[in-house]
Design an enzyme around this catalytic site. Structure first.
Site, PDB file in Angstrom:
ATOM      1  N   GLU A  82     -28.506 -65.524 -30.335  1.00  0.00           N
ATOM      2  CA  GLU A  82     -27.321 -65.235 -29.543  1.00  0.00           C
ATOM      3  C   GLU A  82     -27.615 -65.450 -28.058  1.00  0.00           C
ATOM      4  OE1 GLU A  82     -27.243 -60.734 -30.732  1.00  0.00           O
ATOM      5  OE2 GLU A  82     -26.119 -61.001 -28.901  1.00  0.00           O
ATOM      6  N   CYS A 114     -26.682 -60.295 -33.725  1.00  0.00           N
ATOM      7  CA  CYS A 114     -28.033 -60.114 -34.281  1.00  0.00           C
ATOM      8  C   CYS A 114     -28.105 -60.418 -35.773  1.00  0.00           C
ATOM      9  CB  CYS A 114     -28.503 -58.685 -34.063  1.00  0.00           C
ATOM     10  SG  CYS A 114     -28.471 -58.210 -32.349  1.00  0.00           S
ATOM     11  N   HIS A 236     -32.326 -53.509 -38.750  1.00  0.00           N
ATOM     12  CA  HIS A 236     -32.168 -54.106 -37.422  1.00  0.00           C
ATOM     13  C   HIS A 236     -32.453 -52.978 -36.423  1.00  0.00           C
ATOM     14  CE1 HIS A 236     -30.707 -55.895 -33.847  1.00  0.00           C
ATOM     15  NE2 HIS A 236     -29.645 -55.105 -33.768  1.00  0.00           N
TER      16      HIS A 236
HETATM   17  P1  HMG Z   1     -27.892 -43.765 -22.733  1.00  0.00           P
HETATM   18  O1  HMG Z   1     -26.586 -43.317 -22.232  1.00  0.00           O
HETATM   19  O2  HMG Z   1     -28.875 -44.129 -21.713  1.00  0.00           O
HETATM   20  O3  HMG Z   1     -28.676 -42.718 -23.566  1.00  0.00           O
HETATM   21  O4  HMG Z   1     -27.601 -44.974 -23.722  1.00  0.00           O
HETATM   22  P2  HMG Z   1     -28.288 -41.244 -24.114  1.00  0.00           P
HETATM   23  O5  HMG Z   1     -27.972 -40.369 -22.972  1.00  0.00           O
HETATM   24  O6  HMG Z   1     -27.321 -41.352 -25.261  1.00  0.00           O
HETATM   25  O7  HMG Z   1     -29.712 -40.862 -24.680  1.00  0.00           O
HETATM   26  C1  HMG Z   1     -30.301 -41.570 -25.694  1.00  0.00           C
HETATM   27  C2  HMG Z   1     -31.013 -40.606 -26.619  1.00  0.00           C
HETATM   28  O8  HMG Z   1     -32.090 -40.009 -25.878  1.00  0.00           O
HETATM   29  C3  HMG Z   1     -30.133 -39.443 -27.091  1.00  0.00           C
HETATM   30  O9  HMG Z   1     -30.552 -39.154 -28.405  1.00  0.00           O
HETATM   31  C4  HMG Z   1     -30.544 -38.303 -26.150  1.00  0.00           C
HETATM   32  O10 HMG Z   1     -30.319 -37.015 -26.705  1.00  0.00           O
HETATM   33  C5  HMG Z   1     -32.023 -38.584 -25.989  1.00  0.00           C
HETATM   34  P3  HMG Z   1     -29.447 -38.938 -29.565  1.00  0.00           P
HETATM   35  O11 HMG Z   1     -28.650 -37.772 -29.158  1.00  0.00           O
HETATM   36  O12 HMG Z   1     -28.642 -40.219 -29.591  1.00  0.00           O
HETATM   37  O13 HMG Z   1     -30.277 -38.747 -30.777  1.00  0.00           O
HETATM   38  N1  HMG Z   1     -32.622 -37.999 -24.775  1.00  0.00           N
HETATM   39  C6  HMG Z   1     -33.853 -37.457 -24.746  1.00  0.00           C
HETATM   40  N2  HMG Z   1     -34.761 -37.275 -25.724  1.00  0.00           N
HETATM   41  C7  HMG Z   1     -35.960 -36.700 -25.384  1.00  0.00           C
HETATM   42  N3  HMG Z   1     -36.243 -36.289 -24.100  1.00  0.00           N
HETATM   43  C8  HMG Z   1     -35.341 -36.456 -23.107  1.00  0.00           C
HETATM   44  C9  HMG Z   1     -34.095 -37.058 -23.413  1.00  0.00           C
HETATM   45  N4  HMG Z   1     -32.992 -37.382 -22.689  1.00  0.00           N
HETATM   46  C10 HMG Z   1     -32.107 -37.962 -23.540  1.00  0.00           C
HETATM   47  N5  HMG Z   1     -35.641 -36.050 -21.884  1.00  0.00           N
HETATM   48  C11 HMG Z   1     -27.659 -46.590 -25.453  1.00  0.00           C
HETATM   49  C12 HMG Z   1     -28.254 -45.287 -24.917  1.00  0.00           C
HETATM   50  C13 HMG Z   1     -28.348 -46.935 -26.761  1.00  0.00           C
HETATM   51  C14 HMG Z   1     -26.162 -46.391 -25.705  1.00  0.00           C
HETATM   52  C15 HMG Z   1     -27.887 -47.718 -24.394  1.00  0.00           C
HETATM   53  O14 HMG Z   1     -29.253 -47.936 -24.234  1.00  0.00           O
HETATM   54  C16 HMG Z   1     -27.203 -49.018 -24.756  1.00  0.00           C
HETATM   55  O15 HMG Z   1     -26.026 -49.228 -24.462  1.00  0.00           O
HETATM   56  N6  HMG Z   1     -27.963 -49.992 -25.395  1.00  0.00           N
HETATM   57  C17 HMG Z   1     -27.406 -51.310 -25.789  1.00  0.00           C
HETATM   58  C18 HMG Z   1     -26.519 -51.203 -27.011  1.00  0.00           C
HETATM   59  C19 HMG Z   1     -27.288 -50.952 -28.275  1.00  0.00           C
HETATM   60  O16 HMG Z   1     -28.473 -51.170 -28.374  1.00  0.00           O
HETATM   61  N7  HMG Z   1     -26.552 -50.533 -29.335  1.00  0.00           N
HETATM   62  C20 HMG Z   1     -27.158 -50.306 -30.625  1.00  0.00           C
HETATM   63  C21 HMG Z   1     -26.178 -50.550 -31.754  1.00  0.00           C
HETATM   64  S1  HMG Z   1     -25.405 -52.144 -31.605  1.00  0.00           S
HETATM   65  C22 HMG Z   1     -26.612 -53.268 -32.171  1.00  0.00           C
HETATM   66  O17 HMG Z   1     -27.588 -52.889 -32.737  1.00  0.00           O
HETATM   67  C23 HMG Z   1     -26.362 -54.708 -31.873  1.00  0.00           C
HETATM   68  C24 HMG Z   1     -27.202 -55.294 -30.762  1.00  0.00           C
HETATM   69  O18 HMG Z   1     -28.547 -55.392 -31.175  1.00  0.00           O
HETATM   70  C25 HMG Z   1     -26.673 -56.677 -30.358  1.00  0.00           C
HETATM   71  C26 HMG Z   1     -26.061 -57.561 -31.396  1.00  0.00           C
HETATM   72  O19 HMG Z   1     -25.929 -57.359 -32.569  1.00  0.00           O
HETATM   73  O20 HMG Z   1     -25.590 -58.586 -30.926  1.00  0.00           O
HETATM   74  C27 HMG Z   1     -27.168 -54.443 -29.514  1.00  0.00           C
END
Ligand code: HMG
Length: 389
Positions: A82, A114, A236
């Site tokens: 991609e 992906c 994935h």
């Molecule tokens: P964010 O807002 O930075 O993170 O975005 P958050 O605030 O949701 O925190 C992440 C996790 O860390 C949470 O855990 C927090 O609690 C924890 P959860 O509640 O989800 O279990 N946390 C902590 N843990 C320990 N100590 C701490 C602490 N603070 C917080 N101190 C997000 C995270 C993944 C949304 C962002 O990085 C993002 O947008 N990433 C890109 C999108 C993505 O990867 N999506 C995945 C699904 S889509 C997919 O897989 C397709 C893709 O590969 C592409 C394609 O197919 O083309 C992306």
């Protein structure tokens, strides 16, 4: 009646020689690094230098796998990505030339976020089943690059995984059935005019779980194996916690305690390489093959997901010869040779030269592996073989 087995005869990955420690991003933002290490399950992400792209990564992944027999029998190259470099010409054609594959060959690029390497795997297997003397070179190659200072930045990465799909394979056979799911959603996409994707991060994690859930149920509805019959699960992995959450769901519907052991060994490489989009699931398979010595004659479950979205849940049987065929030493050498970037170098690498603004560009040398992107002349991408490789 003897049924022909079809599957992965060879598999190997390539990663760029540079990475960023997530602690660096945490320090820049005043974030607790535990958010990345425990919250996302990630430690590092691979960064491609300016003289590396999906073509060089794909060729670098495939080159160590291919012997004279492969060169003779491969008549199809499928490149899933991609991170396309051209709206028209398939990146597979550049790779075909760099690898000196035979001219009587088809070469095509596949796209669906992906997911597309899994589509490539199914297409390749059907083709080889109908033409058992032929082999297909299937490569997943991607650079995951999000805007700086966004939550998604921590989930970048880069890698290519190459596979030779053949009859009577030595790594794994691809098994029926397969459960698929498609829905038109806007969780992550990259319009043609953008260099980085648009992503609705939290929503994308929900859609991922929903899609894998539907694919899993579709697999079961067709009489697939039950939870306990799988020795290993591979997902994935945009970040490891995502796969863990999907696995938690599977455990819940199967009414068993969360069983992280069946996942653990598949996450080791992804934890230090980051998201490699199309390559991610197959990097997770490499991780399981390299870190487990007890997979012979067992079934492995694979859950593929691509935003937009398509998911597929399917299975492989690992063959005893995987122990001698796996590329463990090569993979571990690639990891050991990597160089950590300081913050300034990371930003410099991130701001890759924007090729739309110029018809000619010369790129300096950072990449020491066999294939290198040297720039653009007259709007045409230029590649070379490093003389010292
Ligand atoms: P964010 O807002 O930075 O993170 O975005 P958050 O605030 O949701 O925190 C992440 C996790 O860390 C949470 O855990 C927090 O609690 C924890 P959860 O509640 O989800 O279990 N946390 C902590 N843990 C320990 N100590 C701490 C602490 N603070 C917080 N101190 C997000 C995270 C993944 C949304 C962002 O990085 C993002 O947008 N990433 C890109 C999108 C993505 O990867 N999506 C995945 C699904 S889509 C997919 O897989 C397709 C893709 O590969 C592409 C394609 O197919 O083309 C992306």
């Amino acid at each position: 009646m003897h049924t022909l087995s079809i599957g992965i005869d060879k598999i190997g990955f390539y990663i760029p020689q540079y990475y960023v420690e997530l602690g660096l991003i945490a320090a820049r933002d005043g974030t607790n690094p535990s958010k990345y290490h425990r919250g996302l399950g990630q430690e590092r992400f691979a960064v491609a230098p300016p003289d590396e792209d999906i073509v060089t990564m794909a060729a670098n992944a495939a080159y160590p796998l291919l012997d004279a027999t492969d060169l003779q029998h491969i008549d199809t190259v499928l490149l899933a990505t991609e991170t396309g470099i051209d709206q028209s010409k398939a990146a597979a054609i550049y790779v075909h030339r760099l690898l000196a594959l035979r001219a009587n060959c088809r070469a095509v690029e596949l796209k669906q976020a992906c997911y597309s390497a899994t589509a490539g795997l199914q297409l390749a297997a059907s083709y080889v089943r109908a033409n058992p003397t032929r082999r297909v070179l299937l490569i997943a190659s991607d650079i995951s690059r999000y805007d700086l200072h966004t939550p998604a930045e921590a989930t970048q990465g880069a890698a290519a995984v190459a596979m030779v799909i053949a009859a009577n394979p030595r790594i794994a056979t691809l098994d029926a059935p397969s459960g698929c799911y498609t829905a038109d959603v806007m969780d992550f996409w990259r319009p043609n005019y953008r260099h980085t994707p648009l992503v609705d991060g939290k929503y994308s994690t929900e859609v991922y779980l929903e899609a894998v859930k539907h694919a899993y149920h579709a697999y079961h509805a067709q009489g697939g194996l039950n939870y306990a019959q799988f020795a290993q699960y591979c997902y994935h992995l945009p970040f490891n916690k995502m796969g863990q959450k999907a696995h938690e769901y599977l455990c819940k519907v199967n009414q068993i305690d969360n069983d992280i052991k069946k996942l653990e060994e598949s996450m080791r490489y992804n934890r230090i390489i980051g998201n490699s989009y199309t390559a991610s699931l197959y990097l997770s398979l490499c991780s399981a093959l390299d870190h487990r010595d007890d997979l012979a004659n067992t079934s492995v479950a694979l859950a593929s997901y691509g935003s937009g979205c398509v998911a597929e849940f399917f299975a492989m049987t690992i063959l005893p010869s995987y122990l001698s065929q796996r590329q463990k030493a090569h993979h571990q050498a690639l990891i050991a040779q990597r160089i950590a970037l300081d913050y300034a170098s990371y930003e410099q690498f991130w701001h890759r030269p924007e090729l739309t603004q110029t018809d000619t560009l010369s790129v300096g040398q950072y990449n020491r592996s066999r294939y290198r992107f040297t720039g653009v002349f007259n709007h045409q991408r230029q590649y070379c073989i490093n003389p010292d490789s």
